[in-house]
Scaffold this active site. Structure first.
Site, PDB file in Angstrom:
ATOM      1  N   HIS A 143       0.836  -1.208   0.000  1.00 51.08           N
ATOM      2  CA  HIS A 143       0.000   0.000   0.000  1.00 51.08           C
ATOM      3  C   HIS A 143       0.869   1.255   0.000  1.00 51.08           C
ATOM      4  O   HIS A 143       0.631   2.192  -0.771  1.00 51.08           O
ATOM      5  CB  HIS A 143      -0.913  -0.037   1.233  1.00 51.08           C
ATOM      6  CG  HIS A 143      -1.728   1.203   1.432  1.00 51.08           C
ATOM      7  ND1 HIS A 143      -3.021   1.325   0.976  1.00 51.08           N
ATOM      8  CD2 HIS A 143      -1.429   2.372   2.057  1.00 51.08           C
ATOM      9  CE1 HIS A 143      -3.483   2.519   1.298  1.00 51.08           C
ATOM     10  NE2 HIS A 143      -2.537   3.173   1.964  1.00 51.08           N
ATOM     11  N   GLU A 144       1.890   1.267   0.845  1.00 52.64           N
ATOM     12  CA  GLU A 144       2.764   2.436   0.923  1.00 52.64           C
ATOM     13  C   GLU A 144       3.619   2.590  -0.330  1.00 52.64           C
ATOM     14  O   GLU A 144       3.816   3.704  -0.825  1.00 52.64           O
ATOM     15  CB  GLU A 144       3.652   2.353   2.169  1.00 52.64           C
ATOM     16  CG  GLU A 144       2.890   2.261   3.487  1.00 52.64           C
ATOM     17  CD  GLU A 144       1.880   3.378   3.685  1.00 52.64           C
ATOM     18  OE1 GLU A 144       2.062   4.470   3.115  1.00 52.64           O
ATOM     19  OE2 GLU A 144       0.887   3.157   4.398  1.00 52.64           O
ATOM     20  N   HIS A 147       1.541   4.211  -2.922  1.00 50.98           N
ATOM     21  CA  HIS A 147       1.475   5.665  -2.749  1.00 50.98           C
ATOM     22  C   HIS A 147       2.648   6.328  -3.454  1.00 50.98           C
ATOM     23  O   HIS A 147       2.493   7.337  -4.156  1.00 50.98           O
ATOM     24  CB  HIS A 147       1.516   6.030  -1.261  1.00 50.98           C
ATOM     25  CG  HIS A 147       0.182   6.052  -0.586  1.00 50.98           C
ATOM     26  ND1 HIS A 147      -0.905   6.724  -1.101  1.00 50.98           N
ATOM     27  CD2 HIS A 147      -0.243   5.496   0.587  1.00 50.98           C
ATOM     28  CE1 HIS A 147      -1.944   6.588  -0.282  1.00 50.98           C
ATOM     29  NE2 HIS A 147      -1.560   5.840   0.743  1.00 50.98           N
ATOM     30  N   GLU A 221      -6.320   6.883  -1.204  1.00 45.16           N
ATOM     31  CA  GLU A 221      -6.262   5.673  -0.385  1.00 45.16           C
ATOM     32  C   GLU A 221      -6.876   4.482  -1.119  1.00 45.16           C
ATOM     33  O   GLU A 221      -6.353   3.363  -1.060  1.00 45.16           O
ATOM     34  CB  GLU A 221      -6.970   5.894   0.956  1.00 45.16           C
ATOM     35  CG  GLU A 221      -6.249   6.839   1.898  1.00 45.16           C
ATOM     36  CD  GLU A 221      -4.842   6.374   2.213  1.00 45.16           C
ATOM     37  OE1 GLU A 221      -4.629   5.162   2.453  1.00 45.16           O
ATOM     38  OE2 GLU A 221      -3.932   7.226   2.212  1.00 45.16           O
TER      39      GLU A 221
END
Length: 298
Positions: A143-144, A147, A221
């Site tokens: 997830h990071e 980003h 997100e």
């Protein structure tokens, strides 16, 4: 909610004081800020300048405020796994491997920051390392990394710069109109009412600008969750969010990087408009609606 509004008002007051000083200095040097073109140029420099200074110092600030320790040489099997996982995911996402760091915090959390896709930092809390299994932690790392690959930090800085410029210009243009209607001062200069009006409008328009920025933050997100599903597997990402849903408490992340954490505080009513993250149940449902081909890691 009161604490957030108080912080917002205090921040705007500080910005107004600084802006007033800069305006006074410029006017002392003969710059006519009554001209809309000059005002727009000044607002753009001021609005984008703050956003990009924040972006360029984001890694340093994140390390300083969280006490994150960058892993330069793995000292344990767990650190070796962290480095190897982030490197593999970064290669799959087509970006340079971010710095990997660990910071001491009790909650399950992680964040990514940095001035560009190829100059970034991914940090995880000690609470995450203790509270998640490897599959769940892998999904959070993905997830990071997503980003970073999506360029979210740069995009947020651009959006904030545009919004800052919009607030500065619109508050002063509307302030002039209202002050002119009320009479202003006898010599044609802005009356005291102008500065009061601009101060109020800065806060009102700034609040709306924050709502726009937080809308984008929530949207990114969902994109990062989808990216994590591609990099680590949808089931792992769903499991990670479910774990967060069951254990997530108040974040200890400082406000400078709180919006880049894996999750954020849940608010109700109008407070939802100032949430940096969607509710976890909405993120889980969005993942479950993804195309069935998103099943395993790349």
């Amino acid at each position: 909610m009161f604490k957030r509004i108080s912080l917002f008002l205090a921040t705007n007051l500080a910005v107004m004081v600084l802006l007033g000083i800069v305006l006074s200095v410029l006017q002392a040097f003969g710059v006519n800020l009554g001209d809309n073109g000059t005002l727009l140029m000044f607002a753009a420099v001021f609005g984008f300048g703050g956003a990009f200074i924040s972006l360029m110092t984001s890694k340093w600030m994140a390390k300083r405020t969280t006490g994150a320790q960058v892993i330069t040489q793995a000292r344990s099997e767990g650190e070796q796994w962290l480095l190897a996982t982030v490197k593999r995911q970064a290669e799959a996402a087509g970006i340079a491997t971010p710095e990997v760091a660990v910071y001491d915090a009790p909650e399950i959390n992680a964040f990514a920051t940095g001035p560009s896709r190829n100059n970034s930092l991914v940090a995880v809390s000690t609470g995450l390392l203790r509270g998640m299994d490897r599959d769940e932690a892998e999904a959070v790392l993905a997830h990071e990394v997503s980003h970073v690959a999506n360029g979210d930090m740069v995009t947020m800085a651009l959006i904030q710069g545009v919004l800052n410029t919009f607030v500065i210009v619109l508050a002063r243009v509307v302030g002039r109109v209202i002050d002119g209607y009320l009479g202003g001062s006898r010599d044609g200069a802005p009356g005291i009412g102008y500065y009061v009006i601009v101060f109020v409008l800065d806060m009102v328009f700034g609040l709306f600008a924050s709502m726009i920025a937080m809308w984008f933050s929530r949207h990114r997100e969902f994109r990062a969750d989808a990216g994590a599903a591609q990099l680590a597997g949808r089931d792992k990402m769903v499991a990670a969010l479910q774990r967060l849903s069951a254990t997530y408490g108040a974040s200890t992340l400082p406000k400078q990087v709180a919006a880049f954490g894996i999750s954020g505080a849940v608010r109700h009513g109008l407070g939802r408009l100032l949430m940096s993250h969607p509710p976890l149940e909405e993120r889980i449902e969005a993942l479950r609606r993804l195309d069935g081909s998103v099943r395993t890691a790349l």
